[in-house]
Design a protein around this motif. Structure first.
Motif, short mmCIF file in Angstrom:
data_model
loop_
_atom_site.label_atom_id
_atom_site.label_comp_id
_atom_site.label_asym_id
_atom_site.label_seq_id
_atom_site.Cartn_x
_atom_site.Cartn_y
_atom_site.Cartn_z
N TYR A 27 0.85 -1.19 0.00
CA TYR A 27 0.00 0.00 0.00
C TYR A 27 0.88 1.24 0.00
N ASN A 28 0.26 2.39 -0.18
CA ASN A 28 0.97 3.67 -0.16
C ASN A 28 0.89 4.25 1.25
N PRO A 29 2.02 4.38 1.95
CA PRO A 29 1.98 4.89 3.33
C PRO A 29 1.51 6.35 3.44
N LYS A 30 1.51 7.09 2.32
CA LYS A 30 1.03 8.47 2.37
C LYS A 30 -0.49 8.52 2.49
N GLU A 31 -1.14 7.42 2.12
CA GLU A 31 -2.60 7.39 2.11
C GLU A 31 -3.18 6.56 3.26
N ASN A 32 -2.32 5.92 4.03
CA ASN A 32 -2.78 4.97 5.05
C ASN A 32 -1.91 5.02 6.29
N ILE A 33 -2.46 4.50 7.36
CA ILE A 33 -1.71 4.27 8.61
C ILE A 33 -1.64 2.76 8.80
N SER A 34 -0.48 2.25 9.16
CA SER A 34 -0.36 0.80 9.32
C SER A 34 0.19 0.45 10.70
N PHE A 35 -0.20 -0.74 11.16
CA PHE A 35 0.35 -1.32 12.38
C PHE A 35 0.80 -2.73 12.02
N LYS A 36 2.13 -2.90 11.97
CA LYS A 36 2.69 -4.19 11.56
C LYS A 36 2.35 -5.29 12.56
N ASN A 37 2.29 -4.92 13.83
CA ASN A 37 1.95 -5.88 14.87
C ASN A 37 0.59 -5.52 15.46
N PRO A 38 -0.48 -6.21 15.05
CA PRO A 38 -1.84 -5.87 15.54
C PRO A 38 -1.96 -5.90 17.06
N GLU A 39 -1.18 -6.75 17.71
CA GLU A 39 -1.29 -6.85 19.17
C GLU A 39 -0.88 -5.55 19.86
N GLU A 40 -0.10 -4.74 19.16
CA GLU A 40 0.31 -3.44 19.69
C GLU A 40 -0.91 -2.57 19.98
N ILE A 41 -1.97 -2.72 19.18
CA ILE A 41 -3.20 -1.94 19.39
C ILE A 41 -4.36 -2.86 19.78
N ARG A 42 -4.03 -3.98 20.37
CA ARG A 42 -4.98 -4.93 20.96
C ARG A 42 -5.99 -5.47 19.95
N LEU A 43 -5.49 -5.78 18.75
CA LEU A 43 -6.31 -6.44 17.73
C LEU A 43 -5.77 -7.85 17.49
N PRO A 44 -6.64 -8.81 17.24
CA PRO A 44 -6.18 -10.19 17.04
C PRO A 44 -5.51 -10.37 15.68
N LYS A 45 -4.46 -11.18 15.66
CA LYS A 45 -3.81 -11.54 14.40
C LYS A 45 -4.60 -12.63 13.71
N THR A 46 -4.69 -12.52 12.37
CA THR A 46 -5.32 -13.60 11.60
C THR A 46 -4.29 -14.62 11.14
N SER A 47 -3.00 -14.25 11.22
CA SER A 47 -1.90 -15.17 10.95
C SER A 47 -0.65 -14.60 11.61
N ILE A 48 0.44 -15.35 11.58
CA ILE A 48 1.64 -14.94 12.30
C ILE A 48 2.15 -13.58 11.82
N ASN A 49 2.12 -13.35 10.52
CA ASN A 49 2.67 -12.09 9.98
C ASN A 49 1.59 -11.16 9.41
N SER A 50 0.39 -11.24 9.94
CA SER A 50 -0.67 -10.34 9.46
C SER A 50 -0.51 -8.95 10.07
N SER A 51 -1.00 -7.93 9.36
CA SER A 51 -0.94 -6.55 9.83
C SER A 51 -2.28 -5.86 9.55
N PHE A 52 -2.42 -4.64 10.06
CA PHE A 52 -3.61 -3.83 9.79
C PHE A 52 -3.20 -2.55 9.08
N VAL A 53 -3.99 -2.18 8.08
CA VAL A 53 -3.80 -0.93 7.35
C VAL A 53 -5.11 -0.15 7.40
N PHE A 54 -5.03 1.12 7.81
CA PHE A 54 -6.22 1.96 7.92
C PHE A 54 -6.10 3.15 6.97
#
Length: 516
Positions: free
Chosen positions: A445-472
């Motif tokens: 994705y383009n980081p200028k258009e989104n905010i990302s959290f590489k480690n979902p647990e950092e913001i208390r969201l469950p991982k769907t896989s070992i290396n999953s992340s969240f992009v907002f």
């Protein structure tokens, strides 16, 4: 500019020549009549802008004339002039929709002021509002550059919304365009603020009330074991939508408290509302109640256990002292049924109602061209919300609740934003489908258009896989895959979406009201 046409009806009109000359010199065209019957014939022939009407006349009096005037032209403005200050006369006149009333003897300037107020009100409000905003523009710009805490962001957002509604009401397209640019700039800075502070908020007590804090920090304090409280969660209700339905509710309730809280990320029903009811962040819901949680890529409803999550939360907070019921209204029939059976709920300390109409409205906008036309921008979206609310079972529920003495608490789970700018994203087949956030593996994705959290647990969201992340998505971007990019970009452009980072989605109302 054409002169305003006035009809002055008074049986002593000859004594008012100096007043008529004064108004003529000010640019008004004044016709006169000494009685109601002759006046009605004139009104049938001539398009007047306003009527000056004496209340005490021989023959048909002012009140009777007023009634007949409204039959000819319901929208014709009438200023009543009377010798009497008797309350019943004024109540009857006001009930028949006079625009203003003056007590004799009147001087010309009094009449002129009333005419200006009623004939030039929109022009005066427009000129004044534009001048005020022009003066405030620089202050808002400077203010947003210096904000460093969530309270100031809440205040700024509310200020922008109030200006947006005021300028929309006067239809000044130039000023609205300037304000929208300013709002976009504010959302860009807000996204940076959230990126820098959100993780800290989630992992400490240093921050705003968030979704999982709301019941513990606020709702529970409003409950009384001796009386009944109704807790209404209107999904997707933005602050500006609350502003337009609030006056309707205040006809029946008085507002005791209003505050804003912040929706967690993602700003969606699956995450924010489950968090609101459970008092937990999503990672903890999945851990403590795995039977109630589904990840994005799993099939099935994501909000099927709101009652169970709420019940467990209330039990922990009150040691089983709160008697409560929960209702989710998703159609007209269920709403009408609940409105008719509210008396049965007085036995509860808390009756929770989730009302899903606003969510259906915003989502249907992407599917139905008619809704797209009805809600083509934020002003139209507010208008549609107000029209729906006035004719909804929810309004009936609130009116009936007032008659039964329910305390009322109204909130929402998150807001929405009108998306304008497509942003490309690449992910695998298990990547979530929401347009304002994605979770999955190897997201590009383009980081200028989104905010990302590489480690979902950092913001208390469950991982769907070992290396999953969240992009907002931030601001008014929406996420589109490269396949059929042009088709989906056009299809979803100018629709209302949620899940990402914007003031509209995250800063939302919580209001406490008592019956009048």
């Amino acid at each position: 500019m054409s002169k305003y046409k006035i009809l002055w009806i008074d049986d002593e009109i000859d004594f008012l020549k100096s007043h008529i000359i004064f108004l003529t010199d000010k640019g008004y065209k004044v016709d006169t009549s000494t009685n109601g019957n002759d006046a009605l014939e004139l009104i049938k022939k001539i398009q007047y802008d306003i009527i000056l009407l004496d209340e005490n006349m021989p023959g048909i009096n002012g009140i009777q004339t007023l009634k007949l005037v409204k039959k000819i032209n319901q929208n014709l403005k009438v200023i009543m002039i009377t010798k009497s200050e008797e309350e019943n006369i004024m109540e009857e006149a006001i009930g028949k929709e006079i625009s203003d009333y003056l007590i004799k003897p009147v001087n010309p300037n009094q009449i002129l002021l009333s005419l200006k107020k009623n004939l030039k009100e929109k022009e005066l409000i427009k000129d004044n509002s534009v001048l005020e905003y022009q003066q405030e523009f620089r202050n808002l710009s400077l203010k947003m550059m210096d904000i460093n805490n969530f309270e100031e962001w809440t205040d700024l957002y509310k200020e922008i919304v109030n200006w947006e509604i005021k300028l929309s009401d006067i239809n000044d397209s130039t000023m609205i365009e300037i304000l929208m640019t300013q709002k976009s700039e504010a959302n860009s800075l807000f996204a940076k603020f959230i990126s820098n502070n959100y993780s800290r908020w989630i992992n400490s007590l240093d921050g705003p009330t968030l979704s999982h804090h709301l019941i513990k920090n606020h709702l529970i304090k409003e409950l009384d074991t001796e009386s009944a409280t109704m807790f209404i969660v209107i999904d997707n209700l933005r602050y500006d939508q609350w502003i337009v339905i609030e006056p309707l509710i205040l006809d029946f309730y008085k507002k005791e408290k209003e505050l804003s809280y912040y929706s967690i990320l993602p700003t969606t029903t699956q995450y924010a509302r489950n968090s609101l009811f459970s008092g937990l962040m999503p990672i903890d819901i999945k851990k403590d109640y795995p039977q109630y949680w589904k990840d994005d890529h799993e099939n099935g409803g994501k909000n099927l256990f709101e009652y169970e999550l709420l019940d467990n939360n209330l039990k922990k907070l009150s040691n089983n002292r709160i008697v409560h019921e929960y209702f989710k209204i998703t159609n007209l029939k269920n709403g009408l049924k609940l409105a008719d059976n509210l008396k049965d709920k007085l036995k509860n300390n808390l009756t929770t109602i989730v009302y899903n109409f606003v969510d259906m409205l915003s989502h249907s906008k992407t599917e139905m061209e008619m809704i797209k036309e009805l809600a083509s921008n934020d002003k139209a979206y507010r208008s549609l919300t107000k029209s729906w609310f006035e004719n909804s079972p929810l309004y009936d529920i609130i009116k009936n609740a007032k008659d039964l003495g329910f305390k009322l608490v109204i909130t929402t789970d998150h807001g929405t934003i009108n998306v304008k700018n497509p942003a490309k994203i690449i992910g695998d087949k298990n990547t979530s489908q929401n347009l304002r956030y994605k979770t999955g593996k190897s997201l590009t994705y383009n980081p200028k258009e989104n905010i990302s959290f590489k480690n979902p647990e950092e913001i208390r969201l469950p991982k769907t896989s070992i290396n999953s992340s969240f992009v907002f998505s931030k601001e008014d971007y929406y996420l589109v895959y490269p396949n059929n990019y042009n088709h989906y970009s056009n299809y979803f452009k100018n629709t209302y979406q949620h899940g990402g980072v914007s003031m509209e989605e995250m800063i939302i109302p919580f209001v406490v009201l008592n019956p009048k």
